[in-house]
Design a protein around this motif. Structure first.
Motif, PDB file in Angstrom:
ATOM      1  N   MET A   1     -14.571 -55.610 -17.563  1.00 41.84           N
ATOM      2  CA  MET A   1     -13.390 -56.172 -16.896  1.00 41.84           C
ATOM      3  C   MET A   1     -12.095 -55.613 -17.957  1.00 41.84           C
ATOM      4  O   MET A   1     -12.118 -55.620 -19.011  1.00 41.84           O
ATOM      5  CB  MET A   1     -13.120 -57.723 -17.094  1.00 41.84           C
ATOM      6  N   ASP A   2     -10.915 -54.934 -17.291  1.00 40.19           N
ATOM      7  CA  ASP A   2      -9.837 -54.530 -17.712  1.00 40.19           C
ATOM      8  C   ASP A   2      -8.748 -55.612 -17.817  1.00 40.19           C
ATOM      9  O   ASP A   2      -8.557 -56.348 -17.013  1.00 40.19           O
ATOM     10  CB  ASP A   2      -9.302 -53.194 -16.722  1.00 40.19           C
ATOM     11  N   SER A   3      -8.296 -55.751 -18.935  1.00 42.04           N
ATOM     12  CA  SER A   3      -7.241 -56.404 -19.211  1.00 42.04           C
ATOM     13  C   SER A   3      -5.939 -55.524 -19.666  1.00 42.04           C
ATOM     14  O   SER A   3      -5.934 -54.650 -20.694  1.00 42.04           O
ATOM     15  CB  SER A   3      -7.358 -57.351 -20.536  1.00 42.04           C
ATOM     16  N   LYS A   4      -4.680 -55.675 -18.774  1.00 46.85           N
ATOM     17  CA  LYS A   4      -3.612 -54.646 -18.966  1.00 46.85           C
ATOM     18  C   LYS A   4      -2.480 -55.624 -19.347  1.00 46.85           C
ATOM     19  O   LYS A   4      -2.472 -56.682 -18.763  1.00 46.85           O
ATOM     20  CB  LYS A   4      -3.379 -54.079 -17.478  1.00 46.85           C
ATOM     21  N   SER A   5      -1.544 -55.040 -19.729  1.00 48.63           N
ATOM     22  CA  SER A   5      -0.598 -55.913 -20.035  1.00 48.63           C
ATOM     23  C   SER A   5       0.514 -55.898 -19.048  1.00 48.63           C
ATOM     24  O   SER A   5       0.188 -55.071 -18.026  1.00 48.63           O
ATOM     25  CB  SER A   5       0.251 -55.022 -21.526  1.00 48.63           C
ATOM     26  N   ARG A   6       1.474 -56.683 -18.777  1.00 44.03           N
ATOM     27  CA  ARG A   6       2.339 -56.575 -17.834  1.00 44.03           C
ATOM     28  C   ARG A   6       2.928 -55.518 -17.552  1.00 44.03           C
ATOM     29  O   ARG A   6       3.348 -54.841 -16.233  1.00 44.03           O
ATOM     30  CB  ARG A   6       3.401 -57.817 -18.001  1.00 44.03           C
ATOM     31  N   GLU A   7       3.394 -54.615 -18.638  1.00 46.37           N
ATOM     32  CA  GLU A   7       3.909 -53.351 -18.350  1.00 46.37           C
ATOM     33  C   GLU A   7       2.988 -52.439 -17.837  1.00 46.37           C
ATOM     34  O   GLU A   7       3.433 -51.407 -16.829  1.00 46.37           O
ATOM     35  CB  GLU A   7       4.776 -52.731 -19.426  1.00 46.37           C
ATOM     36  N   GLU A   8       1.796 -52.302 -18.176  1.00 49.68           N
ATOM     37  CA  GLU A   8       0.804 -51.489 -17.543  1.00 49.68           C
ATOM     38  C   GLU A   8       0.399 -51.927 -16.305  1.00 49.68           C
ATOM     39  O   GLU A   8       0.283 -51.030 -15.223  1.00 49.68           O
ATOM     40  CB  GLU A   8      -0.481 -51.363 -18.298  1.00 49.68           C
ATOM     41  N   GLU A   9       0.456 -53.016 -15.834  1.00 53.83           N
ATOM     42  CA  GLU A   9       0.215 -53.486 -14.463  1.00 53.83           C
ATOM     43  C   GLU A   9       1.509 -53.186 -13.583  1.00 53.83           C
ATOM     44  O   GLU A   9       1.230 -52.713 -12.527  1.00 53.83           O
ATOM     45  CB  GLU A   9      -0.138 -54.884 -14.350  1.00 53.83           C
ATOM     46  N   LYS A  10       2.752 -53.345 -14.026  1.00 52.70           N
ATOM     47  CA  LYS A  10       3.847 -52.940 -13.299  1.00 52.70           C
ATOM     48  C   LYS A  10       3.894 -51.314 -13.105  1.00 52.70           C
ATOM     49  O   LYS A  10       4.073 -50.801 -12.083  1.00 52.70           O
ATOM     50  CB  LYS A  10       4.948 -53.294 -14.045  1.00 52.70           C
TER      51      LYS A  10
END
Length: 65
Positions: A1-10
């Motif tokens: 499972m990938d967890s991305k920061s909000r900035e990475e998701e954006k």
């Protein structure tokens, strides 16, 4: 499972929503599909199919005489 920061998701969402730039290709420019814009065959093909069907119907009904 990938967890991305909000900035990475954006950044990922913005990159996926941007249209492809054919004048300034990305590093995969060696691929032929990245160098050439898509052809418009997908727009012409349905028209050709309809014309062939109509021509077939015309010849079918004109051949009965």
């Amino acid at each position: 499972m990938d967890s991305k920061s909000r900035e990475e998701e954006k950044r990922h969402m913005m990159d996926s929503r941007m249209p492809e730039d054919y004048e300034h290709p990305e590093p995969d420019e060696e691929q032929p599909e990245a160098r050439n814009p898509p052809s418009h065959l997908h727009r012409i093909l349905p028209i050709v199919i309809v014309l062939v069907l109509v021509a077939g119907l015309i010849f079918h009904y004109l051949g009965r005489t």
